[in-house]
Scaffold this motif. Structure first.
Motif, PDB file in Angstrom:
ATOM      1  N   TYR A   1      62.602  35.261  63.438  1.00  0.00           N
ATOM      2  CA  TYR A   1      61.330  34.800  62.845  1.00  0.00           C
ATOM      3  C   TYR A   1      61.519  33.450  61.631  1.00  0.00           C
ATOM      4  O   TYR A   1      62.662  33.262  61.726  1.00  0.00           O
ATOM      5  CB  TYR A   1      60.733  35.890  62.000  1.00  0.00           C
ATOM      6  CG  TYR A   1      61.376  36.037  60.667  1.00  0.00           C
ATOM      7  CD1 TYR A   1      61.293  35.527  59.525  1.00  0.00           C
ATOM      8  CD2 TYR A   1      62.642  36.913  60.661  1.00  0.00           C
ATOM      9  CE1 TYR A   1      62.002  35.871  58.328  1.00  0.00           C
ATOM     10  CE2 TYR A   1      63.240  37.323  59.785  1.00  0.00           C
ATOM     11  CZ  TYR A   1      63.088  36.867  58.483  1.00  0.00           C
ATOM     12  OH  TYR A   1      63.654  37.046  57.310  1.00  0.00           O
ATOM     13  N   GLY A   2      60.555  32.743  61.538  1.00  0.00           N
ATOM     14  CA  GLY A   2      60.947  31.568  60.762  1.00  0.00           C
ATOM     15  C   GLY A   2      59.543  30.796  60.352  1.00  0.00           C
ATOM     16  O   GLY A   2      58.546  31.095  60.931  1.00  0.00           O
ATOM     17  N   LEU A   3      59.873  29.679  59.811  1.00  0.00           N
ATOM     18  CA  LEU A   3      58.735  29.024  59.201  1.00  0.00           C
ATOM     19  C   LEU A   3      58.509  27.571  59.860  1.00  0.00           C
ATOM     20  O   LEU A   3      59.529  27.016  60.016  1.00  0.00           O
ATOM     21  CB  LEU A   3      58.747  28.548  57.597  1.00  0.00           C
ATOM     22  CG  LEU A   3      57.903  27.665  56.825  1.00  0.00           C
ATOM     23  CD1 LEU A   3      56.362  28.280  57.062  1.00  0.00           C
ATOM     24  CD2 LEU A   3      58.330  27.377  55.595  1.00  0.00           C
TER      25      LEU A   3
ATOM     26  N   ALA B   1      65.522  32.787  61.474  1.00  0.00           N
ATOM     27  CA  ALA B   1      66.075  31.367  62.141  1.00  0.00           C
ATOM     28  C   ALA B   1      66.198  30.405  61.234  1.00  0.00           C
ATOM     29  O   ALA B   1      67.057  29.621  61.633  1.00  0.00           O
ATOM     30  CB  ALA B   1      64.890  31.235  63.215  1.00  0.00           C
ATOM     31  N   ASP B   2      65.799  30.416  60.065  1.00  0.00           N
ATOM     32  CA  ASP B   2      65.915  29.210  59.208  1.00  0.00           C
ATOM     33  C   ASP B   2      67.233  29.263  58.503  1.00  0.00           C
ATOM     34  O   ASP B   2      67.444  28.287  57.558  1.00  0.00           O
ATOM     35  CB  ASP B   2      64.769  29.247  58.212  1.00  0.00           C
ATOM     36  CG  ASP B   2      63.400  29.042  59.074  1.00  0.00           C
ATOM     37  OD1 ASP B   2      63.575  28.312  60.425  1.00  0.00           O
ATOM     38  OD2 ASP B   2      62.278  29.062  58.897  1.00  0.00           O
TER      39      ASP B   2
ATOM     40  N   ALA C   1      71.139  33.364  61.087  1.00  0.00           N
ATOM     41  CA  ALA C   1      70.935  33.078  62.588  1.00  0.00           C
ATOM     42  C   ALA C   1      71.949  32.979  63.540  1.00  0.00           C
ATOM     43  O   ALA C   1      71.797  33.480  64.638  1.00  0.00           O
ATOM     44  CB  ALA C   1      70.119  31.800  62.948  1.00  0.00           C
ATOM     45  N   ALA C   2      73.296  32.564  63.185  1.00  0.00           N
ATOM     46  CA  ALA C   2      74.194  32.647  64.003  1.00  0.00           C
ATOM     47  C   ALA C   2      74.906  34.206  64.281  1.00  0.00           C
ATOM     48  O   ALA C   2      75.616  34.182  65.259  1.00  0.00           O
ATOM     49  CB  ALA C   2      75.488  31.867  63.060  1.00  0.00           C
ATOM     50  N   LEU C   3      74.383  35.120  63.519  1.00  0.00           N
ATOM     51  CA  LEU C   3      74.723  36.488  63.894  1.00  0.00           C
ATOM     52  C   LEU C   3      74.187  36.959  65.124  1.00  0.00           C
ATOM     53  O   LEU C   3      74.874  37.990  65.630  1.00  0.00           O
ATOM     54  CB  LEU C   3      74.465  37.308  62.550  1.00  0.00           C
ATOM     55  CG  LEU C   3      74.933  37.191  61.180  1.00  0.00           C
ATOM     56  CD1 LEU C   3      74.163  37.888  60.209  1.00  0.00           C
ATOM     57  CD2 LEU C   3      76.134  37.472  61.343  1.00  0.00           C
TER      58      LEU C   3
END
Length: 467
Positions: free
Chosen positions: A194-196, A175-176, A181-183
């Motif tokens: 997933y992401g921080l 996601a970061d 993420a745009a895919l």
């Protein structure tokens, strides 16, 4: 269904691999697959279809080998027989070689699930030939511009390939990373992120080496409330409102403990857990988060995933620790601006007591597997080394380029030695070390393989295909 050509292809590939290893010509990780594909071009497609639990593909610019090894350990801990290109041969030929190794002479598979680390340029073909149940895409940075082109070119190819996946498949994205993420927009396949989420690791500004700075929908420059490194962070578009998607698996809290590793607090649908990761650095925490999220997507229990991560040891050449008869050596692969910058930052943060007295061996090659364009050296943030280096030995086919780069980064010439031959450079670097001091080796890909071959010949490590 296995045809005669597939049987011949299987025999050709397996015999080639055995001959290469018996003659000690290498690991035989690519040529067997290449020859088998000449006999039966669809052999990987056929072999993949025989795997009862299907195929998982993992790609991205940085972290593929470490993340795929983490996931492989989790799957094996869960009792699955995993087919995995563990040596890192991630082109189509390497995937085919790996698939051949898990079949008997009649083409019957001995594995349940295939897990393939895949080169960025090879991912579309891998998706087409393996029909994966899960595709994990980690990040997208500039890397080997002579091979891949700019990141938008890679992203378009990925997007077209992902669009062919059915609703039964899952796509797991970072996601970061805005380009990654745009895919997920508009895919038929299920999409997870997933992401921080831990704001303490934000740097305050997007780095100059950021590649994805503009909105994927309207072209306006993103605003970053949280920027972790390069273009990785929390972003939104002030013009159209496009923003980072919510992460289903979130690294809610991260504590970095120098060279010893880090403490991760992960939140996921239905629960949360804490784990101790025995690898240093922010990017390894991202690797662990991706592997954990992939494990959940495959139905593994969080407890199995956690236990595997807590016992994980790094892949060869990726934060690999070697004892050279009392001399500690740490090998950390570098191959593009972001990876090199974050590796250097990790070294400076790993041990405050030695951060102003680093001893480095930097080996830069420009062979095909490295990328023949080494202009990326000027984008990497080597300036942060200034004032923190006791001595650096530079080697490799582009040693002179690296030496010039370090001088412009502010390193004092008297602390820098250029020795083109790797064996001589390693000997020199070791002689500069005070007792008990770690030598940090930063090689590009083929330089890393050469360094490990040298260490294996001296008896310090095993060949990577024997591990």
């Amino acid at each position: 269904m296995f045809q005669l050509t597939h049987v011949i292809a299987t025999h050709t590939g397996k015999l080639t691999g055995q001959m290469i290893r018996r003659l000690r010509l290498g690991g035989g990780t690519n040529l067997p697959g290449s020859l088998a594909r000449r006999v039966a071009p669809d052999v990987l497609r056929t072999l993949s279809a025989t795997l009862p639990q299907g195929v998982v593909l993992l790609s991205g610019t940085n972290g593929k080998t470490t993340t795929s090894r983490m996931l492989a350990d989790m799957l094996q801990a869960a009792g699955l027989q995993v087919l995995h290109n563990r040596a890192g041969a991630n082109l189509i030929e390497g995937l085919t070689t790996t698939a051949l190794a898990a079949t008997d002479w009649r083409g019957r598979t001995k594995a349940e699930l295939g897990l393939f680390e895949v080169d960025e340029a090879a991912l579309p073909q891998a998706i087409d030939e393996t029909a994966p149940r899960l595709v994990v895409i980690h990040n997208l940075f500039r890397d080997q511009l002579d091979r891949y082109g700019e990141i938008d070119t890679v992203a378009r190819a990925w997007r077209a390939a992902l669009a062919t996946l059915p609703a039964t498949a899952t796509v797991l994205l970072n996601a970061d990373d805005p380009a990654v993420a745009a895919l997920g927009a508009g895919l038929t396949a299920q999409v997870c992120y997933y992401g921080l989420d831990d704001a303490q690791h934000a740097t305050g500004a997007v780095a100059h080496i950021a590649d994805s700075q503009f909105c994927r929908q309207c072209g306006q420059r993103y605003t970053y409330p949280l920027a972790f490194y390069a273009h990785i962070g929390h972003y939104h578009c002030p013009a159209c409102g496009h923003q980072r998607p919510a992460a289903q698996v979130a690294l809610a809290r991260l504590e970095l403990h120098g060279a010893a590793g880090s403490q991760l607090y992960l939140r996921y649908p239905g629960g949360a857990l804490e784990l101790a990761l025995p690898l240093p650095g922010l990017y390894n925490a991202y690797n662990a988060s991706a592997a954990f999220a992939a494990a959940l997507a495959l139905g593994l229990s969080p407890a199995v995933a956690r236990n595997s991560l807590e016992q994980f040891s790094a892949a060869f050449g990726r934060i690999e620790r070697v004892n050279l008869g009392g001399t500690p050596l740490l090998i950390a692969l570098i191959k593009n601006p972001v990876g090199a910058s974050e590796t250097v930052r990790m070294l400076l943060n790993a041990d405050r007591s030695t951060a102003s007295n680093l001893h480095l061996l930097i080996s830069i090659n420009d062979r095909l597997a490295d990328g023949t364009d080494v202009s990326w050296l000027w984008d990497a943030d080597f300036e942060i080394l200034a004032g923190h280096v006791a001595h650096v030995t530079v080697t490799g086919t582009r040693a002179d380029d690296m030496a010039v780069r370090l001088k412009y980064a502010g390193l004092e010439p008297q602390r820098l030695t250029t020795i083109p031959a790797l064996d001589q450079a390693l000997d020199h670097a070791r002689k500069q070390l005070p007792a008990g001091t770690t030598l940090f080796a930063l090689p590009t890909y083929t330089a890393m393989l050469e360094l490990r071959a040298l260490l294996a010949a001296q008896g310090w490590v095993q060949h990577f295909w024997e591990e």
